[in-house]
Scaffold this motif. Structure first.
Motif, PDB file in Angstrom:
ATOM      1  N   LEU A  76     -19.104  55.191  -5.885  1.00 42.43           N
ATOM      2  CA  LEU A  76     -19.717  56.371  -6.521  1.00 42.43           C
ATOM      3  C   LEU A  76     -20.852  56.902  -5.643  1.00 42.43           C
ATOM      4  N   LYS A  77     -21.661  55.999  -5.123  1.00 43.66           N
ATOM      5  CA  LYS A  77     -22.794  56.416  -4.264  1.00 43.66           C
ATOM      6  C   LYS A  77     -22.280  57.055  -2.975  1.00 43.66           C
ATOM      7  N   ASP A  78     -21.231  56.468  -2.394  1.00 41.48           N
ATOM      8  CA  ASP A  78     -20.629  57.039  -1.165  1.00 41.48           C
ATOM      9  C   ASP A  78     -20.236  58.493  -1.372  1.00 41.48           C
ATOM     10  N   HIS A  79     -19.762  58.798  -2.577  1.00 42.13           N
ATOM     11  CA  HIS A  79     -19.308  60.163  -2.860  1.00 42.13           C
ATOM     12  C   HIS A  79     -20.420  61.027  -3.452  1.00 42.13           C
ATOM     13  N   LYS A  80     -21.655  60.510  -3.426  1.00 45.22           N
ATOM     14  CA  LYS A  80     -22.833  61.255  -3.914  1.00 45.22           C
ATOM     15  C   LYS A  80     -22.658  61.738  -5.354  1.00 45.22           C
ATOM     16  N   ILE A  81     -22.065  60.851  -6.169  1.00 43.42           N
ATOM     17  CA  ILE A  81     -21.794  61.191  -7.562  1.00 43.42           C
ATOM     18  C   ILE A  81     -23.095  61.177  -8.382  1.00 43.42           C
ATOM     19  N   GLU A  82     -23.200  62.155  -9.298  1.00 43.28           N
ATOM     20  CA  GLU A  82     -24.388  62.250 -10.158  1.00 43.28           C
ATOM     21  C   GLU A  82     -24.073  61.946 -11.615  1.00 43.28           C
ATOM     22  N   ILE A  83     -22.836  62.198 -12.028  1.00 40.56           N
ATOM     23  CA  ILE A  83     -22.434  61.968 -13.419  1.00 40.56           C
ATOM     24  C   ILE A  83     -21.097  61.224 -13.415  1.00 40.56           C
ATOM     25  N   VAL A  84     -20.943  60.288 -14.350  1.00 39.51           N
ATOM     26  CA  VAL A  84     -19.687  59.539 -14.465  1.00 39.51           C
ATOM     27  C   VAL A  84     -19.091  59.796 -15.849  1.00 39.51           C
ATOM     28  N   ALA A  85     -17.819  60.177 -15.869  1.00 39.30           N
ATOM     29  CA  ALA A  85     -17.098  60.383 -17.130  1.00 39.30           C
ATOM     30  C   ALA A  85     -15.976  59.351 -17.224  1.00 39.30           C
ATOM     31  N   LEU A  86     -16.070  58.463 -18.190  1.00 38.53           N
ATOM     32  CA  LEU A  86     -15.015  57.478 -18.416  1.00 38.53           C
ATOM     33  C   LEU A  86     -13.920  58.145 -19.244  1.00 38.53           C
ATOM     34  N   ALA A  87     -12.683  58.051 -18.785  1.00 35.00           N
ATOM     35  CA  ALA A  87     -11.583  58.706 -19.504  1.00 35.00           C
ATOM     36  C   ALA A  87     -10.399  57.753 -19.549  1.00 35.00           C
ATOM     37  N   GLY A  88     -10.388  56.915 -20.579  1.00 36.03           N
ATOM     38  CA  GLY A  88      -9.347  55.902 -20.664  1.00 36.03           C
ATOM     39  C   GLY A  88      -9.549  54.824 -19.616  1.00 36.03           C
ATOM     40  N   PHE A  89     -10.809  54.494 -19.344  1.00 34.12           N
ATOM     41  CA  PHE A  89     -11.152  53.435 -18.373  1.00 34.12           C
ATOM     42  C   PHE A  89     -11.260  52.135 -19.164  1.00 34.12           C
ATOM     43  N   MET A  90     -10.270  51.245 -18.957  1.00 32.93           N
ATOM     44  CA  MET A  90     -10.103  50.118 -19.868  1.00 32.93           C
ATOM     45  C   MET A  90     -10.808  48.846 -19.370  1.00 32.93           C
ATOM     46  N   ARG A  91     -12.044  48.974 -18.957  1.00 33.66           N
ATOM     47  CA  ARG A  91     -12.828  47.801 -18.597  1.00 33.66           C
ATOM     48  C   ARG A  91     -14.093  47.783 -19.448  1.00 33.66           C
ATOM     49  N   ILE A  92     -14.428  46.617 -19.964  1.00 35.61           N
ATOM     50  CA  ILE A  92     -15.714  46.472 -20.655  1.00 35.61           C
ATOM     51  C   ILE A  92     -16.797  46.384 -19.585  1.00 35.61           C
ATOM     52  N   LEU A  93     -17.856  47.168 -19.764  1.00 38.03           N
ATOM     53  CA  LEU A  93     -18.886  47.241 -18.729  1.00 38.03           C
ATOM     54  C   LEU A  93     -19.995  46.223 -18.976  1.00 38.03           C
ATOM     55  N   THR A  94     -20.573  45.751 -17.892  1.00 39.00           N
ATOM     56  CA  THR A  94     -21.737  44.868 -18.011  1.00 39.00           C
ATOM     57  C   THR A  94     -22.998  45.740 -17.976  1.00 39.00           C
ATOM     58  N   PRO A  95     -24.138  45.140 -18.321  1.00 34.12           N
ATOM     59  CA  PRO A  95     -25.389  45.912 -18.252  1.00 34.12           C
ATOM     60  C   PRO A  95     -25.661  46.459 -16.847  1.00 34.12           C
ATOM     61  N   PHE A  96     -25.095  45.841 -15.821  1.00 35.58           N
ATOM     62  CA  PHE A  96     -25.360  46.341 -14.466  1.00 35.58           C
ATOM     63  C   PHE A  96     -24.969  47.813 -14.330  1.00 35.58           C
ATOM     64  N   LEU A  97     -23.692  48.132 -14.619  1.00 37.06           N
ATOM     65  CA  LEU A  97     -23.233  49.516 -14.424  1.00 37.06           C
ATOM     66  C   LEU A  97     -23.827  50.453 -15.480  1.00 37.06           C
ATOM     67  N   VAL A  98     -23.962  49.933 -16.695  1.00 37.38           N
ATOM     68  CA  VAL A  98     -24.536  50.756 -17.770  1.00 37.38           C
ATOM     69  C   VAL A  98     -25.967  51.168 -17.410  1.00 37.38           C
ATOM     70  N   ASN A  99     -26.752  50.220 -16.926  1.00 36.33           N
ATOM     71  CA  ASN A  99     -28.144  50.546 -16.577  1.00 36.33           C
ATOM     72  C   ASN A  99     -28.219  51.434 -15.343  1.00 36.33           C
ATOM     73  N   ALA A 100     -27.335  51.178 -14.382  1.00 41.25           N
ATOM     74  CA  ALA A 100     -27.355  51.975 -13.149  1.00 41.25           C
ATOM     75  C   ALA A 100     -27.092  53.454 -13.452  1.00 41.25           C
ATOM     76  N   TRP A 101     -26.327  53.709 -14.519  1.00 40.93           N
ATOM     77  CA  TRP A 101     -25.928  55.091 -14.831  1.00 40.93           C
ATOM     78  C   TRP A 101     -26.459  55.552 -16.194  1.00 40.93           C
ATOM     79  N   ALA A 102     -27.526  54.954 -16.644  1.00 39.67           N
ATOM     80  CA  ALA A 102     -28.087  55.290 -17.960  1.00 39.67           C
ATOM     81  C   ALA A 102     -28.318  56.797 -18.071  1.00 39.67           C
ATOM     82  N   ASN A 103     -27.840  57.364 -19.176  1.00 45.90           N
ATOM     83  CA  ASN A 103     -27.952  58.811 -19.459  1.00 45.90           C
ATOM     84  C   ASN A 103     -27.165  59.684 -18.495  1.00 45.90           C
ATOM     85  N   ARG A 104     -26.384  59.067 -17.626  1.00 46.96           N
ATOM     86  CA  ARG A 104     -25.561  59.845 -16.692  1.00 46.96           C
ATOM     87  C   ARG A 104     -24.094  59.422 -16.777  1.00 46.96           C
ATOM     88  N   MET A 105     -23.784  58.563 -17.735  1.00 47.41           N
ATOM     89  CA  MET A 105     -22.398  58.101 -17.903  1.00 47.41           C
ATOM     90  C   MET A 105     -21.952  58.381 -19.330  1.00 47.41           C
TER      91      MET A 105
END
Ligand code: GRF
Length: 204
Positions: A76-105
């Protein structure tokens, strides 16, 4: 704003977001589609639209969810992404990714949250006998299918509904509300205050 869509499967919500983002005044640009499954149908569809795609295969990370997420985050960082939209993404997330993208996912869930978190939402809605069902777009927080609600769309549950018939009715609503919700977030209009999102309008 540069947006990544994370998928695991057919990607019909992804398609709705890509189509919406083609209109010139749409505030999000779909800059990447990332799948955790190399065989996700949505990847082909994204490529047909000319959208860059990436695969981070979770099976390459054995049971280490955070290592998987670190790789996702790096892409995501390589592609300079600012917002993440999960659309049928079937993985339970850990606090790592949730916190990294807080209010932007953001995520779409096929039920009127907080009812029917998790899987098999349409089956459970029929078992419970609810008369209204629908879909929810929400910011992602640490709990699964939780977090401040941006938009909901409701459909009636009909007497003779099957899970598939109900799912199809809900999916139509998903394809309408997800592009609206992403526009609010990318346009800076969805403000999180505690558990609530205000968007300064009634455009839902
Ligand atoms: C949708 O119903 C979405 O709400 C759920 O998984 C399904 C994905 O469908 N989380 P698609 O891949 O967008 O077609």
């Amino acid at each position: 704003r540069k947006t990544a869509i994370l998928i695991s499967g057919r990607g019909s919500n992804m398609g709705a977001l890509i189509s919406a983002a083609m209109s010139p005044d749409y505030p999000a640009e779909i800059a990447l589609v990332l799948s955790n499954r190399p065989d996700a149908k949505g990847l082909e569809r994204a490529a047909e639209f000319g959208i860059p795609t990436a695969v981070v295969d979770h099976t390459d990370f054995s049971e280490d969810r955070e290592a998987f997420e670190r790789q996702v985050d790096a892409v995501l960082k390589d592609h300079k992404i600012e917002i993440v939209a999960l659309a049928g993404f079937m993985r339970i997330l850990t606090p790592f990714l949730v916190n990294a993208w807080a209010n932007r996912m953001i995520n779409i869930h096929p039920a009127l949250l907080p009812s029917f978190k998790g899987l098999a939402t349409h089956e459970r809605a029929l078992e419970e006998g609810v008369k209204l069902h629908g879909a929810t777009v929400h910011f992602v927080s640490a709990e699964m299918d939780d977090g401040p609600i941006i938009i909901q769309g409701a459909v009636p549950v009909l007497d003779r509904d099957t899970p598939d018939a109900l799912a199809a009715r809900v999916l139509e609503v998903e394809h309408k509300i997800y592009p609206k919700a992403l526009a609010l977030v990318a346009g800076g209009k969805a403000k999180v205050t505690g558990a609530r999102v205000t968007s300064g309008g009634d455009d839902a």
